[in-house]
Design an enzyme around this catalytic site. Structure first.
Site, mmCIF file in Angstrom:
data_model
loop_
_atom_site.group_PDB
_atom_site.id
_atom_site.type_symbol
_atom_site.label_atom_id
_atom_site.label_comp_id
_atom_site.label_asym_id
_atom_site.label_seq_id
_atom_site.Cartn_x
_atom_site.Cartn_y
_atom_site.Cartn_z
ATOM 1 N N GLN A 130 0.848 -1.237 -0.060
ATOM 2 C CA GLN A 130 0.153 -0.177 -0.095
ATOM 3 C C GLN A 130 0.854 1.183 0.162
ATOM 4 O O GLN A 130 0.556 2.159 -0.822
ATOM 5 C CB GLN A 130 -0.915 0.236 1.199
ATOM 6 C CG GLN A 130 -1.723 1.214 1.417
ATOM 7 C CD GLN A 130 -2.852 1.255 0.364
ATOM 8 O OE1 GLN A 130 -3.600 0.081 0.141
ATOM 9 N NE2 GLN A 130 -3.027 2.379 -0.393
ATOM 10 N N ASP A 219 -7.297 6.219 7.450
ATOM 11 C CA ASP A 219 -7.375 4.854 7.120
ATOM 12 C C ASP A 219 -8.746 4.560 8.097
ATOM 13 O O ASP A 219 -9.192 5.374 8.856
ATOM 14 C CB ASP A 219 -6.312 3.885 7.744
ATOM 15 C CG ASP A 219 -6.473 2.576 7.540
ATOM 16 O OD1 ASP A 219 -7.381 1.926 7.063
ATOM 17 O OD2 ASP A 219 -5.725 1.757 8.210
ATOM 18 N N ARG A 287 -1.614 0.655 -7.013
ATOM 19 C CA ARG A 287 -1.559 -0.286 -6.388
ATOM 20 C C ARG A 287 -0.927 -1.472 -7.413
ATOM 21 O O ARG A 287 -0.067 -2.374 -7.537
ATOM 22 C CB ARG A 287 -2.699 -1.088 -5.742
ATOM 23 C CG ARG A 287 -3.161 -0.290 -4.833
ATOM 24 C CD ARG A 287 -2.147 -0.427 -3.482
ATOM 25 N NE ARG A 287 -1.921 -1.884 -2.991
ATOM 26 C CZ ARG A 287 -2.864 -2.478 -2.353
ATOM 27 N NH1 ARG A 287 -3.896 -2.031 -1.687
ATOM 28 N NH2 ARG A 287 -2.670 -3.816 -1.613
HETATM 29 N N1 CP Z 1 -6.352 -0.965 0.370
HETATM 30 C C1 CP Z 1 -6.313 -2.134 0.344
HETATM 31 O O1 CP Z 1 -5.622 -2.990 0.684
HETATM 32 O O2 CP Z 1 -7.931 -2.434 -0.036
HETATM 33 P P1 CP Z 1 -8.239 -4.032 -0.197
HETATM 34 O O3 CP Z 1 -8.534 -4.369 1.215
HETATM 35 O O4 CP Z 1 -9.683 -3.883 -0.912
HETATM 36 O O5 CP Z 1 -7.299 -5.005 -0.743
HETATM 37 N N1 NVA Z 2 -6.203 -0.764 8.263
HETATM 38 C C1 NVA Z 2 -7.089 -1.379 7.454
HETATM 39 C C2 NVA Z 2 -6.522 -1.274 6.143
HETATM 40 C C3 NVA Z 2 -7.345 -1.816 4.988
HETATM 41 C C4 NVA Z 2 -6.550 -1.744 3.746
HETATM 42 C C5 NVA Z 2 -7.179 -2.908 7.839
HETATM 43 O O1 NVA Z 2 -6.219 -3.491 8.272
HETATM 44 O O2 NVA Z 2 -8.355 -3.233 7.927
#
Ligand code: CP
Ligand code: NVA
Length: 300
Positions: A130, A219, A287
């Site tokens: 990410q 986030d 990504r």
């Molecule tokens: N940002 C991210 O990792 O998205 P997903 O959880 O949809 O893969």
């Molecule tokens: N912090 C979040 C990120 C999702 C891409 C999780 O771990 O769910």
């Protein structure tokens, strides 16, 4: 030369910059519709313990565009058979493994026993793919990393940890702005402070934390696996919502960033998500490029 991609903390500044340069080149090739298949005939196991939109799509599209094949496998590692045995099976069939796990230790164990490269596609502790993608998107908008300040407003969790590792290698200022009790693992902050050329700040104060920021990042308040804490966290994080008032505390030309999925109306408002400052879908696009760069570097 790296064997796995488990943590940005394992990479040198040059290795990160090389991956970003390759990701930029891959974006250029794709924008020009140039076919580029350096992973012809290679296969990638895509192991998921948790849900995903971006990670699954971008790895699967990515390996396909590079000439290879991605194989999706949803499981809970260690339940049906031991993690080392899964690794010893997979290495007989595939050229690389990407894994999204709850436990970071399970990912590390998989990498220890698999002779093929393992890529961290998110654990409870880190999300390095990410942040590599985010860095590509941020540099596209800001030109250079030098002197940039990223204000991470939210949970000091896996996404922030990978930002801290990035800041340990690439000279940016990084501030975590969060309510008491939701700071990052002290080891993560110590590591960043020990290696960073820029400032690493952790504060509960929104105004000073966001002041001078070139990028405001957030986030979800409750990550995957923390669903039962949703109500408690919503209360603690409410003052930290990224809305127009908070964005106005940053630099005028600050960008808004989010790893997604976004919970609109919670950690971010529609007005910020949909504003011209928002680069969230550029991050999502990156990504694809960033992970193609990782796969080429590890699997070619
Ligand atoms: N940002 C991210 O990792 O998205 P997903 O959880 O949809 O893969
Ligand atoms: N912090 C979040 C990120 C999702 C891409 C999780 O771990 O769910």
């Amino acid at each position: 030369m790296m064997n796995d991609f488990l943590s940005l903390a394992d990479l040198s500044a040059d290795e990160i910059l090389d991956l970003l340069a390759l990701a930029d080149d891959l974006k250029k090739k794709r924008d020009q519709k140039l076919a580029y298949r350096p992973l012809e005939g290679k296969t990638l196991a895509m192991v998921f313990e948790k849900p995903s939109l971006r990670t699954r799509m971008t790895f699967e599209v990515g390996i396909y565009e590079l000439g290879g094949l991605g194989i999706f496998y949803q499981t809970k590692l260690g339940e049906r058979e031991s993690v080392p045995d899964v690794a010893r099976n997979l290495e007989r069939w595939v050229d690389g493994i990407m894994a999204r796990t709850y436990s970071h230790e399970v990912l590390v164990e998989l990498a220890k026993y698999a002779s093929v490269p393992v890529i961290n596609a998110l654990t409870d502790q880190e999300h390095p793919c990410q942040i590599l993608a985010d860095a590509q998107a941020l540099r596209k908008h800001k030109g250079d990393f030098a002197g940039l300040k990223v204000a991470f407003v939210g949970d000091g969790n896996n996404v922030f940890a990978s930002w801290a590792h990035f800041a340990a290698r690439i000279p940016i200022d990084l501030t975590l702005v969060c309510p008491a009790g939701y700071e990052a693992d002290p080891k993560v902050v110590e590591f960043a402070r020990a290696h960073a050329k820029g400032k690493i700040v952790v504060t509960q104060d929104i105004e000073s934390g966001v002041a001078g920021a070139d990028a405001v990042y957030t986030d979800v308040w409750a990550s995957m696996g923390q669903e039962e804490e949703t109500a408690l966290r919503a209360k603690a994080f409410a003052p930290y919502q990224v809305n127009d008032r908070l964005m106005a505390m940053a630099k005028k030309d600050a960008v808004f960033m989010h790893c997604l999925p976004a919970h609109r109306g919670s950690e971010v408002t529609d007005s910020v998500m949909d504003s011209p400052q928002s680069i969230v879908f550029d991050q999502a696009e990156s990504r694809l490029h960033a992970q193609k760069a990782i796969m080429i570097t590890l699997m070619k």
